[in-house]
Design an enzyme around this catalytic site. Structure first.
Site, short mmCIF file in Angstrom:
data_model
loop_
_atom_site.label_atom_id
_atom_site.label_comp_id
_atom_site.label_asym_id
_atom_site.label_seq_id
_atom_site.Cartn_x
_atom_site.Cartn_y
_atom_site.Cartn_z
N ASN A 171 9.86 -44.02 -8.50
CA ASN A 171 10.90 -43.89 -7.58
C ASN A 171 11.14 -44.66 -6.52
O ASN A 171 10.21 -45.11 -6.11
CB ASN A 171 10.79 -42.17 -7.01
CG ASN A 171 9.87 -42.43 -5.69
OD1 ASN A 171 10.49 -42.37 -4.74
ND2 ASN A 171 8.82 -41.92 -5.82
N ASN B 167 -0.37 -42.25 -1.22
CA ASN B 167 0.90 -42.26 -1.68
C ASN B 167 1.07 -43.01 -2.98
O ASN B 167 0.09 -43.20 -3.70
CB ASN B 167 1.79 -42.94 -0.59
CG ASN B 167 3.04 -42.65 -0.38
OD1 ASN B 167 3.86 -42.47 -1.48
ND2 ASN B 167 3.74 -42.19 0.62
N CYS C 232 4.69 -45.02 2.30
CA CYS C 232 5.77 -45.39 1.49
C CYS C 232 5.72 -47.00 0.95
O CYS C 232 5.88 -47.86 1.77
CB CYS C 232 7.13 -44.91 2.03
SG CYS C 232 8.52 -45.35 0.92
#
Length: 300
Positions: A65, A187, A125
């Site tokens: 993603n 993450n 992220c």
């Protein structure tokens, strides 16, 4: 009942940031599905649209993603946080991001009135330019960001770490030095997919973050290393979708686990994992999660 950085959890499963955490209603739903705590979508200082579609694709080994941290800003999200806090019945952790310590502080201050049970700092992220891992790969910046939030927060501060570094322990130590009450590892791992018929990258952002089954061994190793070197709790996340995965992560050193992409396989994942862990503990003569936390460190 468990106590993690002062938060009381009915079980060790936590909804991970970015999954079903955009609205108060979705957070409440995840709590009712059995999550012991829930983490919001990462919220920043200004509204952000995120990357263009396609922004998520399922692969044979997991999910890729590149959402790009879309969010309405902390001001617009505050009512959703308040709604979740009012009705979820479990701890609600606010995931926040910024480009520097001042922005992190701004967002935390803006959400304090919503009374989150903890803050989770997204310094990990992998696909948002100027945010996330752009901050989280620099130990001095991680320490500064953590300190900035800890100075004004009236709730525990967790720091979510990126695996996209040479040594995650260095980053974990920086978070600890900045005052973090816990770290969350990990993450997503940077990844990319290309359509061989057109030659184009599949994602609109070209690259993104890999989650799911493929990254679990990476997450287990990161948690194992952090447990051996830090003095604060570690929440494990990465590829967990069964109780066996959760037990493995706990044995590596996690005091609880977050569930992300595993939710896509069914929202009963929280209750299923909790039931499996409880069976395992009873079957092997243990009385609580703490009895197996980090046990792999004693096995050689």
């Amino acid at each position: 009942m468990m106590n993690i950085t002062g938060l009381h959890l009915k079980n060790p499963t936590i909804l991970a940031a970015g999954i079903m955490g955009t609205t108060g209603a979705s957070l409440i739903r995840m709590a009712r599905e059995g999550a012991g705590a829930v983490v919001t979508k990462s919220i920043g200082p200004q509204p952000k649209e995120g990357h263009s579609n396609p922004s998520m694709v399922k692969l044979e080994c997991g999910y890729l993603n590149a959402m790009g941290l879309p969010n309405p800003s902390y001001e617009a999200f505050l009512p959703e946080l308040e709604k979740a806090k009012d009705k979820a019945g479990v701890p609600v952790i606010a995931s926040i991001f910024g480009g520097d310590p001042e922005e992190f502080r701004m967002v935390a201050e803006g959400l304090i009135s919503g009374k989150p049970d903890a803050f989770e700092l997204n310094v990990s992220c992998p696909h948002a330019m100027g945010y996330g891992a752009s901050v989280g790969t620099d130990p001095s910046m991680v320490k500064a960001v953590t300190s900035a939030v800890c100075e004004i927060a009236d709730a525990p501060v967790w720091v979510k770490l990126t695996p996209n570094v040479t040594d995650i322990v260095t980053i974990g130590k920086a978070a600890q030095a900045g005052g973090a009450d816990a770290v969350v590892a990990i993450n997503t791992v940077r990844g990319m997919a290309i359509d061989i018929h057109s030659g184009y990258p599949v994602l609109g952002n070209r690259f993104g973050g890999l989650s799911g089954e493929a990254i679990r061994p990476v997450a287990v190793k990161c948690v194992y290393d952090l447990y051996a070197n830090l003095d604060i709790p570690i929440i494990g996340v990465g590829g967990i979708s069964t109780w066996k995965h959760a037990v493995e992560m706990i044995m590596a050193g996690a005091c609880a686990v977050q569930i992300g992409s595993g939710v896509y396989e069914g929202m009963n994942v929280f209750s299923d994992i909790t039931a499996g862990i409880n069976w395992f503990l009873k079957e092997h003569g243990y009385t609580k999660i703490e009895d197996i936390t980090g046990i792999a460190h004693e096995r050689f």
